[in-house]
Design a protein around this motif. Structure first.
Motif, short mmCIF file in Angstrom:
data_model
loop_
_atom_site.label_atom_id
_atom_site.label_comp_id
_atom_site.label_asym_id
_atom_site.label_seq_id
_atom_site.Cartn_x
_atom_site.Cartn_y
_atom_site.Cartn_z
N PHE A 1 13.02 -2.54 -2.18
CA PHE A 1 11.98 -1.54 -2.48
C PHE A 1 10.59 -2.09 -2.28
O PHE A 1 9.62 -1.35 -2.39
CB PHE A 1 12.14 -1.03 -3.92
CG PHE A 1 13.28 -0.07 -4.09
CD1 PHE A 1 14.56 -0.54 -4.31
CD2 PHE A 1 13.08 1.30 -4.02
CE1 PHE A 1 15.62 0.34 -4.46
CE2 PHE A 1 14.15 2.18 -4.17
CZ PHE A 1 15.41 1.70 -4.39
N PRO B 1 7.48 -3.53 -0.02
CA PRO B 1 7.09 -3.23 1.36
C PRO B 1 7.15 -4.45 2.27
O PRO B 1 6.85 -4.36 3.44
CB PRO B 1 5.65 -2.74 1.21
CG PRO B 1 5.16 -3.31 -0.06
CD PRO B 1 6.34 -3.54 -0.95
N MET B 2 7.57 -5.56 1.71
CA MET B 2 7.61 -6.81 2.45
C MET B 2 8.80 -6.83 3.40
O MET B 2 9.91 -6.53 3.01
CB MET B 2 7.75 -7.96 1.44
CG MET B 2 7.77 -9.33 2.02
SD MET B 2 6.13 -9.81 2.58
CE MET B 2 6.54 -11.32 3.46
N HIS B 3 8.54 -7.20 4.65
CA HIS B 3 9.65 -7.41 5.57
C HIS B 3 10.32 -8.74 5.25
O HIS B 3 9.66 -9.74 5.04
CB HIS B 3 9.14 -7.42 7.02
CG HIS B 3 10.23 -7.68 8.00
ND1 HIS B 3 11.22 -6.76 8.27
CD2 HIS B 3 10.51 -8.76 8.75
CE1 HIS B 3 12.05 -7.26 9.15
NE2 HIS B 3 11.65 -8.47 9.46
N LYS C 1 19.13 -2.56 3.32
CA LYS C 1 18.65 -1.18 3.31
C LYS C 1 17.22 -1.23 2.81
O LYS C 1 16.96 -1.57 1.66
CB LYS C 1 19.53 -0.32 2.41
CG LYS C 1 19.04 1.10 2.19
CD LYS C 1 19.25 1.98 3.40
CE LYS C 1 18.68 3.38 3.17
NZ LYS C 1 17.89 3.85 4.31
N GLN C 2 16.30 -0.94 3.71
CA GLN C 2 14.88 -1.03 3.38
C GLN C 2 14.38 0.33 2.91
O GLN C 2 14.52 1.31 3.63
CB GLN C 2 14.12 -1.49 4.62
CG GLN C 2 12.60 -1.49 4.48
CD GLN C 2 12.11 -2.64 3.60
OE1 GLN C 2 12.67 -3.73 3.64
NE2 GLN C 2 11.08 -2.39 2.82
N GLU C 3 13.81 0.38 1.74
CA GLU C 3 13.24 1.64 1.25
C GLU C 3 11.76 1.61 1.58
O GLU C 3 11.02 0.76 1.07
CB GLU C 3 13.49 1.76 -0.26
CG GLU C 3 13.81 3.14 -0.75
CD GLU C 3 15.02 3.78 -0.07
OE1 GLU C 3 14.87 4.91 0.40
OE2 GLU C 3 16.10 3.16 -0.02
N ASP C 4 11.34 2.50 2.45
CA ASP C 4 10.04 2.34 3.07
C ASP C 4 9.05 3.40 2.61
O ASP C 4 8.87 4.44 3.23
CB ASP C 4 10.23 2.40 4.59
CG ASP C 4 9.16 1.63 5.31
OD1 ASP C 4 8.02 1.63 4.82
OD2 ASP C 4 9.47 1.04 6.35
N MET C 5 8.38 3.13 1.49
CA MET C 5 7.45 4.10 0.90
C MET C 5 6.27 4.38 1.82
O MET C 5 5.84 5.53 1.93
CB MET C 5 6.91 3.57 -0.43
CG MET C 5 7.94 3.54 -1.53
SD MET C 5 8.30 5.23 -2.09
CE MET C 5 9.86 4.98 -2.90
N ALA C 6 5.77 3.35 2.49
CA ALA C 6 4.62 3.53 3.37
C ALA C 6 4.97 4.53 4.48
O ALA C 6 4.20 5.45 4.77
CB ALA C 6 4.21 2.20 3.99
N ALA C 7 6.15 4.36 5.07
CA ALA C 7 6.57 5.26 6.14
C ALA C 7 6.77 6.68 5.59
O ALA C 7 6.42 7.66 6.24
CB ALA C 7 7.84 4.75 6.81
N SER C 8 7.31 6.78 4.39
CA SER C 8 7.51 8.11 3.79
C SER C 8 6.18 8.82 3.58
O SER C 8 6.04 10.00 3.91
CB SER C 8 8.23 7.99 2.44
OG SER C 8 9.59 7.66 2.64
N VAL C 9 5.22 8.10 3.01
CA VAL C 9 3.90 8.71 2.78
C VAL C 9 3.28 9.12 4.10
O VAL C 9 2.76 10.24 4.24
CB VAL C 9 2.96 7.73 2.05
CG1 VAL C 9 1.55 8.29 1.99
CG2 VAL C 9 3.46 7.44 0.64
#
Lengths: 212, 212
Positions: free
Chosen positions: A175, A177-179, A189-197
């Motif tokens: 969860f 945002p760090m790769h 499984k990357q949960e990508d809040m930045a991409a969602s926003v």
DNA sequence: TAGATTGTTAATCGATTAACAATC
DNA sequence: TAGATTGTTAATCGATTAACAATC
């Protein structure tokens, strides 16, 4: 069966199917792919192909048996048994994850949590004990945990990831945002809040532009 | 530009680019698509195509100018200005969202929150006032909010969705597992925890099977 | 100039949809 | 039987990758 990589879109459709089936009027014995497709705004052939992947099939003119379809979907999605997971990071997000009652329904059970904040170490949230991070490697190993959930700040995400893997974890749900860097044999499984926003705000912008 | 629908995969790549660029050694003036692709494990042509979509282009043999690329990405992703949003539901998840400091970086600002729990109504979390739900329609209208975030339990998700739309909201970010019904002109970003868990556990299963 | 790199055009791949034969 | 529905094969569509010409 079993070895084709399955797209995230397909998983989303499968969970929509099961939600839809469970909300059907009680006593509904059969349902057609056409009806499911119509209700969910999907293509009927796509629904049939998806269902072919997970079930024994339906009957022409009758459709699929709802009860066995639900069981097949639950089995395929892994809702029929638990996977145990370790949570790293019990800040606001970590607490939300610990308190999210639906995970058990989805076959995921957080059994231990780690944090370094002395105010919460030793306490329990939702029946899950919070332990200091330096116990992570040892405990994941001893409990044979294969799933690790990362809900720590960006700055310690990689360190925590390394510890989880050292503890034998094979799947990471991130969860932050760090790769993350990790060996080939680990799944992420990357949960990508930045991409969602970004997606949300851009869809909004385009929708408003279109209207004008 | 502007009107093609953009896939969620592309947004994820774009956020990875910007993260990567910002972590580059200070003083890095130019970077090639080839280098970015290599670092992130992507195809170089794909990176070039993605960058063509958002920037003025690079120079053969030199690559792209890092600083202007970052600006172009930020502009495209909407990180260069705020969108204001209303949050519905201040339970554990809602609190986590209110406390998530990265949203501001991503161009999203939660400016008001709603809940019905009398213990928290009237309080502030992270500088955001929590108001009773019956003020939602009125306040969203008066504040001209276009984005609504749903973090309420499944059972009230549809009701809250209706209220947000009545209040003029045009984009919904839904964290509840409930499928929502709404008019055509509303855009939705569904955050699908069930699908994420299923994907994670299935990837794990397949990864372990492969190994054996 | 030579070579690294861009950007474009063509080929491939995978996912979705259309057409249709099979069947209850 | 007739018609709704399944399941399969072929066509389409979109996204990714390969090939290559342009250029600094």
């Amino acid at each position: 069966m079993g070895d084709q990589p399955i797209s995230s879109k397909l998983y989303k459709r499968l969970t929509r199917y099961i939600n839809h089936l469970k909300r059907l009027p009680p006593g509904t014995v059969n349902i057609s792919a056409t009806a499911i497709a119509e209700s969910l705004g999907l293509n009927d052939v796509q629904v049939r192909k998806d269902l072919a992947l997970i079930s024994a099939g339906g009957k022409p003119k009758v459709g699929y048996e709802v009860s066995s379809l639900v069981l097949d979907l639950e089995k395929f999605l892994g809702w029929d048994n638990y996977s145990e997971a370790a949570l790293a990071g019990v800040g606001n997000l970590g607490k939300a994850l610990l308190s999210y009652t639906n995970f058990e329904k989805y076959g995921l059970k957080i059994v231990v949590a780690f944090d370094d904040n002395p105010d919460i170490v030793g306490k329990e949230v939702n029946g899950v004990r919070i332990l200091p991070s330096d116990k992570m490697v040892d405990l994941c190993t001893r409990m044979n945990l294969k799933i690790g959930i990362i809900a720590v700040p960006e700055s310690s995400a990689q360190k925590v990831c390394n510890m989880l893997i050292e503890g034998g974890v094979r799947a990471i749900w991130n969860f932050s945002p760090m790769h993350l860097d990790f060996p080939e044999n680990i799944v992420l499984k990357q949960e990508d809040m930045a991409a969602s926003v970004a997606m949300l705000t851009n869809m909004l912008r385009q929708s408003i532009e279109k209207k004008v």
